[in-house]
Design a protein around this motif. Structure first.
Motif, mmCIF file in Angstrom:
data_model
loop_
_atom_site.group_PDB
_atom_site.id
_atom_site.type_symbol
_atom_site.label_atom_id
_atom_site.label_comp_id
_atom_site.label_asym_id
_atom_site.label_seq_id
_atom_site.Cartn_x
_atom_site.Cartn_y
_atom_site.Cartn_z
ATOM 1 N N VAL A 90 -14.595 -1.791 3.074
ATOM 2 C CA VAL A 90 -13.453 -0.884 2.600
ATOM 3 C C VAL A 90 -12.215 -0.965 3.614
ATOM 4 C CG1 VAL A 90 -12.530 1.397 2.234
ATOM 5 C CG2 VAL A 90 -15.031 0.840 1.396
ATOM 6 N N ARG A 91 -10.843 -1.416 3.091
ATOM 7 C CA ARG A 91 -9.800 -1.304 3.568
ATOM 8 C C ARG A 91 -8.831 -0.361 3.469
ATOM 9 N NH1 ARG A 91 -5.787 -6.624 4.560
ATOM 10 N NH2 ARG A 91 -4.112 -5.744 5.487
ATOM 11 N N ALA A 92 -8.909 0.341 2.234
ATOM 12 C CA ALA A 92 -8.000 1.381 1.646
ATOM 13 C C ALA A 92 -8.789 1.906 0.627
ATOM 14 C CB ALA A 92 -6.767 0.900 1.548
ATOM 15 N N ALA A 93 -8.512 3.325 0.441
ATOM 16 C CA ALA A 93 -8.858 4.010 -0.793
ATOM 17 C C ALA A 93 -7.659 5.006 -1.259
ATOM 18 C CB ALA A 93 -10.105 5.045 -0.338
ATOM 19 N N HIS A 94 -7.215 4.646 -2.425
ATOM 20 C CA HIS A 94 -6.392 5.429 -3.092
ATOM 21 C C HIS A 94 -6.494 6.262 -4.445
ATOM 22 C CE1 HIS A 94 -3.667 2.848 -0.711
ATOM 23 N NE2 HIS A 94 -4.332 1.663 -1.111
ATOM 24 N N PRO A 95 -6.682 7.660 -4.039
ATOM 25 C CA PRO A 95 -6.813 8.389 -5.199
ATOM 26 C C PRO A 95 -5.877 8.292 -6.460
ATOM 27 C CG PRO A 95 -7.212 9.597 -3.125
ATOM 28 C CD PRO A 95 -6.275 8.378 -2.926
ATOM 29 N N VAL A 96 -6.281 7.962 -7.522
ATOM 30 C CA VAL A 96 -5.225 7.892 -8.482
ATOM 31 C C VAL A 96 -5.925 8.487 -9.761
ATOM 32 C CG1 VAL A 96 -4.303 6.051 -9.883
ATOM 33 C CG2 VAL A 96 -4.654 5.672 -7.679
ATOM 34 N N GLY A 97 -5.461 9.626 -10.444
ATOM 35 C CA GLY A 97 -6.043 10.232 -11.317
ATOM 36 C C GLY A 97 -7.651 10.641 -11.335
ATOM 37 N N ASP A 98 -8.261 10.307 -12.223
ATOM 38 C CA ASP A 98 -9.759 10.631 -12.170
ATOM 39 C C ASP A 98 -10.663 9.598 -11.478
ATOM 40 O OD1 ASP A 98 -9.523 8.863 -13.957
ATOM 41 O OD2 ASP A 98 -10.762 10.042 -15.683
ATOM 42 N N HIS A 99 -9.827 8.536 -10.750
ATOM 43 C CA HIS A 99 -10.383 7.394 -10.287
ATOM 44 C C HIS A 99 -9.974 7.435 -8.552
ATOM 45 C CE1 HIS A 99 -12.334 6.317 -14.041
ATOM 46 N NE2 HIS A 99 -12.800 5.206 -13.340
ATOM 47 N N THR A 100 -10.692 6.579 -8.121
ATOM 48 C CA THR A 100 -10.178 6.137 -6.423
ATOM 49 C C THR A 100 -10.212 4.649 -6.747
ATOM 50 O OG1 THR A 100 -10.983 7.926 -5.375
ATOM 51 C CG2 THR A 100 -10.690 6.055 -4.082
ATOM 52 N N LEU A 101 -9.037 4.038 -6.269
ATOM 53 C CA LEU A 101 -8.814 2.550 -6.290
ATOM 54 C C LEU A 101 -9.403 2.201 -4.924
ATOM 55 C CD1 LEU A 101 -7.767 -0.039 -7.731
ATOM 56 C CD2 LEU A 101 -5.849 0.329 -6.466
ATOM 57 N N VAL A 102 -10.387 1.414 -4.696
ATOM 58 C CA VAL A 102 -10.792 1.127 -3.648
ATOM 59 C C VAL A 102 -10.791 -0.316 -3.180
ATOM 60 C CG1 VAL A 102 -13.130 0.901 -2.059
ATOM 61 C CG2 VAL A 102 -13.004 2.615 -3.743
ATOM 62 N N VAL A 103 -9.619 -0.578 -2.216
ATOM 63 C CA VAL A 103 -9.432 -1.996 -1.612
ATOM 64 C C VAL A 103 -10.548 -2.548 -0.777
ATOM 65 C CG1 VAL A 103 -7.641 -3.280 -0.773
ATOM 66 C CG2 VAL A 103 -7.205 -1.478 -2.341
ATOM 67 N N GLY A 104 -11.111 -3.565 -0.991
ATOM 68 C CA GLY A 104 -11.879 -4.144 -0.092
ATOM 69 C C GLY A 104 -11.539 -5.437 0.684
ATOM 70 N N ARG A 105 -11.878 -5.653 1.916
ATOM 71 C CA ARG A 105 -11.431 -6.875 2.721
ATOM 72 C C ARG A 105 -12.809 -7.690 2.441
ATOM 73 N NH1 ARG A 105 -11.566 -5.294 7.426
ATOM 74 N NH2 ARG A 105 -13.741 -6.024 7.741
ATOM 75 N N VAL A 106 -12.637 -8.769 1.455
ATOM 76 C CA VAL A 106 -13.731 -9.649 1.445
ATOM 77 C C VAL A 106 -14.238 -10.420 2.628
ATOM 78 C CG1 VAL A 106 -14.798 -11.645 0.046
ATOM 79 C CG2 VAL A 106 -12.942 -10.154 -0.967
ATOM 80 N N GLU A 107 -15.230 -10.154 3.023
ATOM 81 C CA GLU A 107 -15.895 -10.912 4.292
ATOM 82 C C GLU A 107 -16.886 -12.106 4.014
ATOM 83 O OE1 GLU A 107 -17.779 -7.461 6.319
ATOM 84 O OE2 GLU A 107 -16.003 -6.830 7.157
ATOM 85 N N THR A 108 -17.403 -12.023 2.856
ATOM 86 C CA THR A 108 -18.302 -13.132 2.625
ATOM 87 C C THR A 108 -18.313 -13.083 1.028
ATOM 88 O OG1 THR A 108 -20.423 -12.037 2.347
ATOM 89 C CG2 THR A 108 -19.706 -13.158 4.540
#
Length: 188
Positions: free
Chosen positions: A129-147
């Motif tokens: 997980v690189r960042a998490a942004h609460p947006v409405g009824d969801h959280t947009l989870v940004v992930g750094r792809v490691e593999t």
């Protein structure tokens, strides 16, 4: 018409309009206290090639929501055309929790995160997980792809008009054979 009925009508129309946009179907997994958790998600996208980033929308009420945020890691398996039962199982709120939810699907640990990667899928991404942004009824989870890697030449499973679908002919992989998580796949 009451305000509640108008809101319900607007929500239903929004769902129908959004349903016209075909999406892929994934299972997002994580580990919490050594237990695997997974959920079906079609709100998944790639964000960046440099660095390699993906994002997934996770509903605030989803079991996996808090687990992904607390663990700081997750894996995404892009489901193959034959995995509609898997998609339905991981979307069912009455599914078992922990390891019991994974008994019908072969899986292996993602090499970077240890999160489950479903072996019968089409592709996989192992993320931090690189960042998490609460947006409405969801959280947009940004992930750094490691593999990441390819699993099979099967066509991906799609979701459109509130139903599962399969695209045209299976893609050819050319000189790039599938890379299973056990082989470590590609590193970023």
């Amino acid at each position: 018409m009451t305000a509640a009925a108008a809101t319900a009508d607007r929500t239903a129309l929004f769902r129908r309009a959004a349903g016209r946009f075909p999406t892929g179907v994934t299972v997002v997994t994580t580990l919490a206290d050594g237990e695997p958790y997974g959920m079906t998600a079609n709100a998944f996208m790639t964000l960046s090639l440099d660095p390699l980033l993906v994002a997934v929308g996770i509903g605030h009420r989803a079991r996996a929501h808090g687990h992904v945020l607390r663990s700081g890691r997750f894996a995404v398996t892009v489901l193959a055309d034959h995995q509609e039962p898997t998609a339905r199982r991981f979307a069912d709120p009455a599914r078992p929790v922990g390891e019991a939810a994974f008994t019908a699907d072969p899986w292996t640990k993602g090499p970077a995160s240890g999160c489950p990667v479903l072996s019968d899928g089409a592709a996989w991404f192992d993320c931090a997980v690189r960042a998490a942004h609460p947006v409405g009824d969801h959280t947009l989870v940004v992930g750094r792809v490691e593999t990441f890697g390819l699993l099979d030449t099967a066509r991906p499973l799609l979701f459109v008009n509130s139903d599962f679908a399969v695209p045209g002919p299976a893609p050819t992989l050319g000189a790039h054979p599938p890379s299973r998580p056990a082989s470590l796949g590609a590193r970023s």
